[in-house]
Design an enzyme around this catalytic site. Structure first.
Site: not given
Length: 283
Positions: A98, A133, A165, A198, A219
């Site tokens: 597994r 992510k 950002k 960004e 963006d």
């Protein structure tokens, strides 16, 4: 194998999580003397990835297990293909299967999805890249799978590249202030990192150009504004398109002339590739 120590730590953590104090079902029902062959069989078409991780799973659990592959990472596989065979103690195979399958299925699922993006834009110079992510603790493996699928890795973490950002810009007061602060830190540390900014509109693109950012992220730009931004930047910085990119939209985005297209879904919404392990005892 690159990142050997980190990967071994990930595998051992998976063993601890799954096996714990022992595989009581296998201990109760399978004699240690039984020898078997376990065939990894593709249940759907895709791209295989993570074979070296599977081998390491078996090496760490039982060094006597033998692992033979019939494909290489990044190869296309078809439903019904025997991908690999593990041979040796049936109890060892059953206890570790597994863990091996979890890595192989997830990594192959990521590679398969990445390959779809890569194929759609191969007629352009753009490259699809991943994001941060990823599943916590599995970033190395997730990003490795992306590369096997024909896409590229963006930054590994917060430590290997500046990515300014909107919140950084708000706190710093302006794009120029933020970029200058990054340059100041590089001088202090005597290290060089790429600086990406960004942007959300053409005015911010102009500011990022003035600040001499290495990479400008567009963006959630629509296609027309994206094309306009590409013309404005005109090779003075690399360009990344970002925001809700799908298999349906990636071709049109790539054809605007951007250098990179980031797709968080490569790793945050992946569907594991269906692969099974079928055990057969030796006579």
């Amino acid at each position: 194998m690159k990142h050997q120590k980190k990967i071994d730590k990930i595998i051992k953590s998976a063993f601890k999580e799954d096996i714990g104090s022992g595989d009581i079902t296998t201990i109760a029902t399978i004699s240690k003397s039984i020898k078997s062959d376990g065939r990894f069989i593709a249940k759907e078409d895709g791209i295989v990835a993570g074979l070296e991780i599977v081998k390491r799973v078996f090496d760490l659990y039982d060094k006597k297990l033998k692992f033979k592959t019939f494909f290489q990472n990044g190869d296309a596989i078809k439903k019904g293909d025997i991908i690999a065979i593990v041979s040796g103690s049936a109890s060892s195979i059953l206890t570790s299967e597994r863990t091996a399958l979890n890595f192989l299925q997830r990594m192959s699922g990521i590679a398969s999805y990445a390959n779809k993006f890569s194929e759609i834009i191969k007629h352009t110079n753009a490259k699809v890249i991943d994001t941060r992510k990823t599943v916590p603790g599995l970033r190395i493996l997730d990003k490795l799978a992306v590369s096997y699928g024909g896409c590229q890795n963006h930054r590994i973490g917060l430590y290997d590249m500046f990515l300014i950002k909107d919140n950084h810009i708000a706190a710093a007061g302006s794009i120029l202030n933020a970029v200058h602060s990054c340059i100041k830190l590089m001088k202090k540390k005597n290290k060089k990192f790429k600086i990406e900014v960004e942007t959300e509109n053409l005015e911010k693109v102009a500011e990022a150009l003035e600040a001499k950012a290495d990479i400008i992220m567009l963006d959630n730009f629509d296609i027309d504004k994206m094309a306009e931004a590409v013309q404005m930047i005109n090779g003075k910085a690399k360009i990344e398109a970002s925001g809700g990119v799908t298999l349906d939209s990636v071709k049109q985005i790539a054809e605007t002339g951007v250098d990179f297209i980031s797709v968080g879904a490569l790793t945050h919404s992946v569907k594991a590739l269906d692969i099974s392990l079928e055990l057969e005892n030796r006579n």
